[in-house]
Design an enzyme around this catalytic site. Structure first.
Site, PDB file in Angstrom:
ATOM      1  N   GLU A 199       2.643  -0.507  -1.927  1.00 48.46           N
ATOM      2  CA  GLU A 199       3.531  -1.671  -2.092  1.00 48.46           C
ATOM      3  C   GLU A 199       2.809  -2.970  -1.762  1.00 48.46           C
ATOM      4  O   GLU A 199       2.227  -3.116  -0.689  1.00 48.46           O
ATOM      5  CB  GLU A 199       4.751  -1.517  -1.158  1.00 48.46           C
ATOM      6  CG  GLU A 199       5.687  -2.712  -1.167  1.00 48.46           C
ATOM      7  CD  GLU A 199       6.961  -2.468  -0.353  1.00 48.46           C
ATOM      8  OE1 GLU A 199       6.921  -1.646   0.589  1.00 48.46           O
ATOM      9  OE2 GLU A 199       7.966  -3.114  -0.659  1.00 48.46           O
ATOM     10  N   GLU A 256       6.301  -1.540  -5.836  1.00 48.39           N
ATOM     11  CA  GLU A 256       6.206  -0.402  -4.927  1.00 48.39           C
ATOM     12  C   GLU A 256       6.594   0.941  -5.543  1.00 48.39           C
ATOM     13  O   GLU A 256       7.525   1.593  -5.078  1.00 48.39           O
ATOM     14  CB  GLU A 256       7.047  -0.662  -3.673  1.00 48.39           C
ATOM     15  CG  GLU A 256       8.491  -1.077  -3.945  1.00 48.39           C
ATOM     16  CD  GLU A 256       9.287  -1.223  -2.657  1.00 48.39           C
ATOM     17  OE1 GLU A 256       9.282  -0.299  -1.844  1.00 48.39           O
ATOM     18  OE2 GLU A 256       9.913  -2.288  -2.482  1.00 48.39           O
ATOM     19  N   TYR A 278       7.284  11.352  -4.498  1.00 51.07           N
ATOM     20  CA  TYR A 278       7.667  12.089  -3.282  1.00 51.07           C
ATOM     21  C   TYR A 278       7.967  13.529  -3.694  1.00 51.07           C
ATOM     22  O   TYR A 278       8.948  13.779  -4.404  1.00 51.07           O
ATOM     23  CB  TYR A 278       8.897  11.436  -2.644  1.00 51.07           C
ATOM     24  CG  TYR A 278       8.751   9.926  -2.552  1.00 51.07           C
ATOM     25  CD1 TYR A 278       8.128   9.338  -1.460  1.00 51.07           C
ATOM     26  CD2 TYR A 278       9.177   9.106  -3.603  1.00 51.07           C
ATOM     27  CE1 TYR A 278       7.956   7.957  -1.396  1.00 51.07           C
ATOM     28  CE2 TYR A 278       9.005   7.734  -3.551  1.00 51.07           C
ATOM     29  CZ  TYR A 278       8.389   7.167  -2.451  1.00 51.07           C
ATOM     30  OH  TYR A 278       8.207   5.801  -2.406  1.00 51.07           O
ATOM     31  N   ASP A 286       4.976   1.810   5.975  1.00 53.82           N
ATOM     32  CA  ASP A 286       5.705   0.730   5.291  1.00 53.82           C
ATOM     33  C   ASP A 286       6.144  -0.226   6.388  1.00 53.82           C
ATOM     34  O   ASP A 286       7.093   0.057   7.128  1.00 53.82           O
ATOM     35  CB  ASP A 286       6.895   1.321   4.535  1.00 53.82           C
ATOM     36  CG  ASP A 286       7.663   0.289   3.729  1.00 53.82           C
ATOM     37  OD1 ASP A 286       7.468  -0.931   3.953  1.00 53.82           O
ATOM     38  OD2 ASP A 286       8.471   0.690   2.876  1.00 53.82           O
ATOM     39  N   ASP A 344       6.350  -7.241   3.146  1.00 53.25           N
ATOM     40  CA  ASP A 344       6.784  -5.845   2.949  1.00 53.25           C
ATOM     41  C   ASP A 344       5.636  -5.090   2.274  1.00 53.25           C
ATOM     42  O   ASP A 344       5.439  -5.224   1.067  1.00 53.25           O
ATOM     43  CB  ASP A 344       8.049  -5.865   2.070  1.00 53.25           C
ATOM     44  CG  ASP A 344       8.647  -4.488   1.873  1.00 53.25           C
ATOM     45  OD1 ASP A 344       8.175  -3.524   2.502  1.00 53.25           O
ATOM     46  OD2 ASP A 344       9.605  -4.386   1.065  1.00 53.25           O
ATOM     47  N   ASP A 387      26.388  -4.209  27.564  1.00 48.22           N
ATOM     48  CA  ASP A 387      26.351  -5.671  27.664  1.00 48.22           C
ATOM     49  C   ASP A 387      24.980  -6.230  27.286  1.00 48.22           C
ATOM     50  O   ASP A 387      24.592  -7.310  27.728  1.00 48.22           O
ATOM     51  CB  ASP A 387      26.753  -6.133  29.060  1.00 48.22           C
ATOM     52  CG  ASP A 387      25.833  -5.607  30.138  1.00 48.22           C
ATOM     53  OD1 ASP A 387      24.955  -4.781  29.805  1.00 48.22           O
ATOM     54  OD2 ASP A 387      25.980  -6.018  31.297  1.00 48.22           O
ATOM     55  N   HIS A 422      13.649   5.506  -6.545  1.00 42.23           N
ATOM     56  CA  HIS A 422      14.009   4.139  -6.124  1.00 42.23           C
ATOM     57  C   HIS A 422      13.492   3.125  -7.131  1.00 42.23           C
ATOM     58  O   HIS A 422      12.782   3.472  -8.074  1.00 42.23           O
ATOM     59  CB  HIS A 422      13.480   3.854  -4.716  1.00 42.23           C
ATOM     60  CG  HIS A 422      11.992   3.995  -4.564  1.00 42.23           C
ATOM     61  ND1 HIS A 422      11.099   3.086  -5.089  1.00 42.23           N
ATOM     62  CD2 HIS A 422      11.240   4.929  -3.929  1.00 42.23           C
ATOM     63  CE1 HIS A 422       9.865   3.454  -4.776  1.00 42.23           C
ATOM     64  NE2 HIS A 422       9.924   4.581  -4.080  1.00 42.23           N
ATOM     65  N   HIS A 459      11.732  -5.331  -5.444  1.00 42.34           N
ATOM     66  CA  HIS A 459      12.906  -6.159  -5.166  1.00 42.34           C
ATOM     67  C   HIS A 459      12.436  -7.567  -4.846  1.00 42.34           C
ATOM     68  O   HIS A 459      11.254  -7.795  -4.584  1.00 42.34           O
ATOM     69  CB  HIS A 459      13.702  -5.576  -3.988  1.00 42.34           C
ATOM     70  CG  HIS A 459      12.836  -5.226  -2.794  1.00 42.34           C
ATOM     71  ND1 HIS A 459      12.452  -6.163  -1.857  1.00 42.34           N
ATOM     72  CD2 HIS A 459      12.245  -4.066  -2.403  1.00 42.34           C
ATOM     73  CE1 HIS A 459      11.682  -5.568  -0.944  1.00 42.34           C
ATOM     74  NE2 HIS A 459      11.535  -4.304  -1.259  1.00 42.34           N
ATOM     75  N   HIS A 494      13.450   6.333   3.954  1.00 40.07           N
ATOM     76  CA  HIS A 494      13.629   5.421   5.087  1.00 40.07           C
ATOM     77  C   HIS A 494      13.489   6.176   6.409  1.00 40.07           C
ATOM     78  O   HIS A 494      14.359   6.112   7.276  1.00 40.07           O
ATOM     79  CB  HIS A 494      14.981   4.694   4.992  1.00 40.07           C
ATOM     80  CG  HIS A 494      14.970   3.605   3.953  1.00 40.07           C
ATOM     81  ND1 HIS A 494      16.102   2.994   3.481  1.00 40.07           N
ATOM     82  CD2 HIS A 494      13.957   3.013   3.299  1.00 40.07           C
ATOM     83  CE1 HIS A 494      15.786   2.084   2.575  1.00 40.07           C
ATOM     84  NE2 HIS A 494      14.484   2.076   2.440  1.00 40.07           N
ATOM     85  N   HIS A 498      15.100  -7.516   1.393  1.00 41.55           N
ATOM     86  CA  HIS A 498      15.724  -7.342   0.072  1.00 41.55           C
ATOM     87  C   HIS A 498      16.462  -8.655  -0.163  1.00 41.55           C
ATOM     88  O   HIS A 498      17.587  -8.838   0.288  1.00 41.55           O
ATOM     89  CB  HIS A 498      16.669  -6.140   0.074  1.00 41.55           C
ATOM     90  CG  HIS A 498      15.954  -4.842   0.337  1.00 41.55           C
ATOM     91  ND1 HIS A 498      16.573  -3.705   0.775  1.00 41.55           N
ATOM     92  CD2 HIS A 498      14.647  -4.510   0.217  1.00 41.55           C
ATOM     93  CE1 HIS A 498      15.686  -2.728   0.913  1.00 41.55           C
ATOM     94  NE2 HIS A 498      14.512  -3.197   0.591  1.00 41.55           N
ATOM     95  N   ARG A 511       3.557   6.051  -1.463  1.00 37.05           N
ATOM     96  CA  ARG A 511       4.071   4.772  -1.974  1.00 37.05           C
ATOM     97  C   ARG A 511       2.992   3.736  -1.720  1.00 37.05           C
ATOM     98  O   ARG A 511       2.316   3.777  -0.679  1.00 37.05           O
ATOM     99  CB  ARG A 511       5.385   4.391  -1.272  1.00 37.05           C
ATOM    100  CG  ARG A 511       5.968   3.080  -1.765  1.00 37.05           C
ATOM    101  CD  ARG A 511       7.440   2.865  -1.368  1.00 37.05           C
ATOM    102  NE  ARG A 511       7.683   2.740   0.050  1.00 37.05           N
ATOM    103  CZ  ARG A 511       8.224   3.690   0.795  1.00 37.05           C
ATOM    104  NH1 ARG A 511       8.560   4.853   0.285  1.00 37.05           N
ATOM    105  NH2 ARG A 511       8.413   3.496   2.086  1.00 37.05           N
TER     106      ARG A 511
HETATM  107  N1  GLY Z   1      10.603  -1.480   3.453  1.00 40.34           N
HETATM  108  C1  GLY Z   1      11.719  -1.634   2.647  1.00 40.34           C
HETATM  109  C2  GLY Z   1      11.383  -1.603   1.238  1.00 40.34           C
HETATM  110  O1  GLY Z   1      10.243  -1.329   0.891  1.00 40.34           O
HETATM  111  O2  GLY Z   1      12.171  -1.920   0.395  1.00 40.34           O
HETATM  112 MN    MN Z   2      10.007  -3.047  -0.421  1.00 45.76          MN
HETATM  113 MN    MN Z   3       8.509  -1.554   2.060  1.00 43.41          MN
END
Ligand code: GLY
Ligand code: MN
Ligand code: MN
Length: 474
Positions: free
Chosen positions: A439, A415, A419, A288, A299, A68, A378, A382, A271, A389, A437
């Site tokens: 970004e 970004e 890896y 991240d 981000d 709940d 990837h 975005h 992720h 996103h 990475r």
């Molecule tokens: N943190 C999500 C991305 O970088 O797209």
């Molecule tokens: Mn991102």
């Molecule tokens: Mn990110």
């Protein structure tokens, strides 16, 4: 049923058609006044609806977390964008042929519920604060559907977001068709409003940019704090808590997505969100994390050494990614396209992988074979906005699948990453288990672009200097 692809450039003539549908051309001034109390986003949405249309846009509902208890409420982004109304269980009805075009159905005041679960605007508060022409209790909505829909040519409604509401709308159509009500006039076309709203959300106005800059600045400062405080022996969870506490302290509602705090080879899991492992001397830490400020997201990713100094091997991979990231930021300017940028990042990173000895062969062959996917799997970035996103199509037209050109007002992440799996026996041993990475969030401007997240360093020497300065001298 038909799903419309909106064409932004067509909005002026749609505005005229909409106004004409509401009355004669002489009426334009009067109708402009009719809409003048509304949020500019809502006015622009109305101007792109077909004449004699109605839109039904639902708010989000609270979501059960367990038993709940609920997750912290987050408003639906499209609903927020159009209405600015913050509560769950509301519905906006937007009728471009009515003298009262904007109706909100909301939760009524209820002293008992408010004592337990929080304040509500109620009907009076909604009328007072949200620029609507009418407000009613949400309990009345089901009974009002036919009244709203009858007599319109088109309805704008997105199916499969709110299944209970889908049922109510479908029941309406079933009733009209089964009973063949002669006097009724149900809409004959159902449009998905998402293409119109997505295209609007893609192009940020000055106020949105200001909010996004605030989200970006808070996030950048949180990353700097993490760099200053991280040391061997800490747990990933402690870095997460430092970052997130800082964001809340500076006025963010929280994180815009689950933070990724990956030490060592956890950084090779794109992720990774467990964030519960100890940080080891000699490892890198990939962070991240981005704040949400007034529903707008930042981000940011940085990858830095837990002990304050990159090893030679870490630095080699790092500098390849940084070089690609900086070149892809330069590429993010008016006229270039989303796909062009992705291809650019693939070419540069493939060259980088060859330089590191991760791939061998002719660059064009490696790209053709998609050999890069083993280490770079990837997209290079975005759209960013109310959602991390964010809304908006990546193609200009669906048939030709022409990629969208960048234009002033768009905000995109940049970004790239590399890896190298810990068990990848084909990679030089010194690189195995390294994940990097970098970004940033970039606003496209008339002149070029603006990096909203430049306040957090990314040059390896600068990061080392910042970390060294924050550590007590031995
Ligand atoms: N943190 C999500 C991305 O970088 O797209
Ligand atoms: Mn991102
Ligand atoms: Mn990110």
């Amino acid at each position: 049923m038909l799903v419309m692809v909106s064409d932004y450039t067509d909005s002026v003539c749609r505005t005229r058609r909409c106004f004409e549908a509401c009355g004669s051309a002489d009426n334009l001034a009067a109708i402009a006044i009719l809409f003048s109390h509304m949020r500019s986003q809502l006015k622009r949405f109305i101007s792109q609806m077909e004449p004699n249309s109605i839109a039904i846009i639902p708010a989000a509902h609270e979501q059960t977390r367990s038993y709940d208890t609920e997750f912290k409420f987050r408003q639906d982004s499209d609903f927020w964008y159009l209405t600015g109304f913050p509560e769950p269980d509301a519905i906006a009805v937007i009728d471009n042929s009515s003298k009262k075009p904007f109706t909100l159905y909301v939760r009524p005041r209820d002293p008992l519920m408010e004592t337990w679960f929080g304040r509500r605007y109620g009907i009076e508060g909604t009328l007072k604060h949200f620029g609507c022409d009418q407000a009613f209790s949400i309990e009345k909505f089901a009974g009002d559907i036919a009244k709203h829909l009858n007599g319109h040519d088109h309805i704008y409604y997105r199916f499969s977001v709110d299944r209970a509401l889908d049922g109510q709308i479908l029941d309406y159509f079933t009733e009209q068709r089964v009973r063949r009500l002669k006097s009724a006039y149900p809409p004959h076309t159902i449009f998905d409003p998402t293409p119109i709203i997505g295209e609007m959300r893609l192009h940020k106005d000055a106020k949105e940019v200001e909010l996004m800059q605030t989200a970006a600045t808070i996030s950048a400062q949180a990353h700097v704090l993490a760099m200053k405080k991280t040391k061997p022996g800490m747990n990933e969870s402690q870095v997460e808590s430092l970052i997130e506490a800082y964001m809340r302290d500076k006025g963010a509602s929280g994180v815009a997505y689950n933070s990724i705090i990956g030490g060592g080879d956890n950084a090779t899991i794109l992720h990774y969100v467990e964030n519960n492992m100890p940080l080891k001397d000699g490892d890198l830490l990939l962070v991240d994390a981005g704040a949400e400020y007034q529903n707008y997201a930042a981000d940011i990713t940085r990858t830095f050494p837990v002990n304050g100094k990159y090893s030679a091997a870490q630095r080699e991979v790092y500098d390849v990614v940084l070089d690609v990231q900086e070149k892809c930021i330069e590429y993010t300017v008016t006229g270039n396209t989303v796909k062009g940028r992705q291809d650019h990042s693939i070419e540069l990173l493939t060259e980088g992988m060859k330089k590191l000895g991760l791939l061998k062969g002719k660059t064009s062959d490696l790209i053709k074979k998609k050999a890069y996917l083993k280490y770079y799997m990837h997209g290079v970035g975005h759209y960013l906005g109310l959602d991390v996103h964010d809304a908006g199509r990546y193609f200009k037209d669906q048939q030709a699948r022409n990629s969208k050109p960048f234009a002033p007002g768009m905000v995109l992440t940049v970004e790239p990453g590399l890896y190298i799996p810990p068990d990848d026996r084909s990679a030089p041993a010194k690189y195995r288990g390294i994940g990097i990475r970098i970004e940033d969030d970039v606003l496209v401007t008339k002149e070029g672009n603006r990096n909203l997240t430049s306040a957090v360093p990314k040059n390896a020497d600068e990061i080392e200097a910042l970390m060294a300065k924050a550590r007590p001298k031995r």
